[in-house]
Design an enzyme around this catalytic site. Sequence first.
Site, PDB file in Angstrom:
ATOM      1  N   SER A  97      25.552  20.391  35.371  1.00 17.72           N
ATOM      2  CA  SER A  97      26.422  19.314  34.766  1.00 17.72           C
ATOM      3  C   SER A  97      25.426  18.498  33.862  1.00 17.72           C
ATOM      4  O   SER A  97      24.661  18.939  32.995  1.00 17.72           O
ATOM      5  CB  SER A  97      27.461  18.628  35.742  1.00 17.72           C
ATOM      6  N   HIS A 114      33.856  22.526  39.736  1.00 20.85           N
ATOM      7  CA  HIS A 114      32.907  22.009  38.827  1.00 20.85           C
ATOM      8  C   HIS A 114      31.518  21.960  39.830  1.00 20.85           C
ATOM      9  O   HIS A 114      30.440  22.276  39.569  1.00 20.85           O
ATOM     10  CB  HIS A 114      33.043  20.591  38.308  1.00 20.85           C
TER      11      HIS A 114
END
Length: 252
Positions: free
Chosen positions: A84, A233
């Site tokens: 990320s 995620h």
Amino acid sequence: MQLNFKKLGSGKPLIILHGLFGSADNWFSISKELKDNFTLYLVDQRNHGDSPQSDEWNYDVMVEDLKELMDHEGLKKAFLMGHSMGGKTAMNFALKYPEKVEKLIVADIAPRYYAVHHQSILEGLNSLDLTEIQSRKDADDELAKYIPEIGVRQFLLKSLGRDSDGFVWKINLPVITENINEVGTALPDGKSFTGPTLFLAGSNSSYVQQSDLDDIDKFFPNNEVEFIADAGHWLHAEQPDAVVEEIRRFLK
């Protein structure tokens, strides 16, 4: 800035960078599976974990923080992985210092711009009056008013520490709140990294989409893209075995 990091294992160096609101500890369970193959550097990026805090927070300075860490450790070249926000740091680093990256792994983030989408999280974190919090359960109960997902709250509360006066945030919450737009910044045009690059994406995540593949090819022409089944995620927490398998395969 001299970043805090944990070092373990033996073998070629592999540096791992966490995402927004995270810390080096997020990757500790993964690192235990890799420590027999690599010397791992689990890094707290600035304004996170036990690294120093600063009013300056963007990818330019985070890239230089990583360069300083490698220079201090005598690492001329390393495998580099980021998740990320950490993946954006890693991508920017590879574009600026390609000679220092042997192979690059980017976990669930693409080179493009991302609109701010952490408003409820920031609102919840900023709503907590740490002088009134008596326990982690108190903090969790307050955060639940803004963040219904228990897994997200548990992740965020890992950054809630204690000192002699009570609870404190280990993240620099005011600076992150003020500069949250920096997290979604796109990679700058004009450079590419031609070294081997692996993009790992969660099949249930919206962060990496088919429409991102052209952008990935532009910046990282020597790439592979692998979607991890049944992962969102936080793919390393949801499907750790599959992530470890892909890391080993790509870096062997």
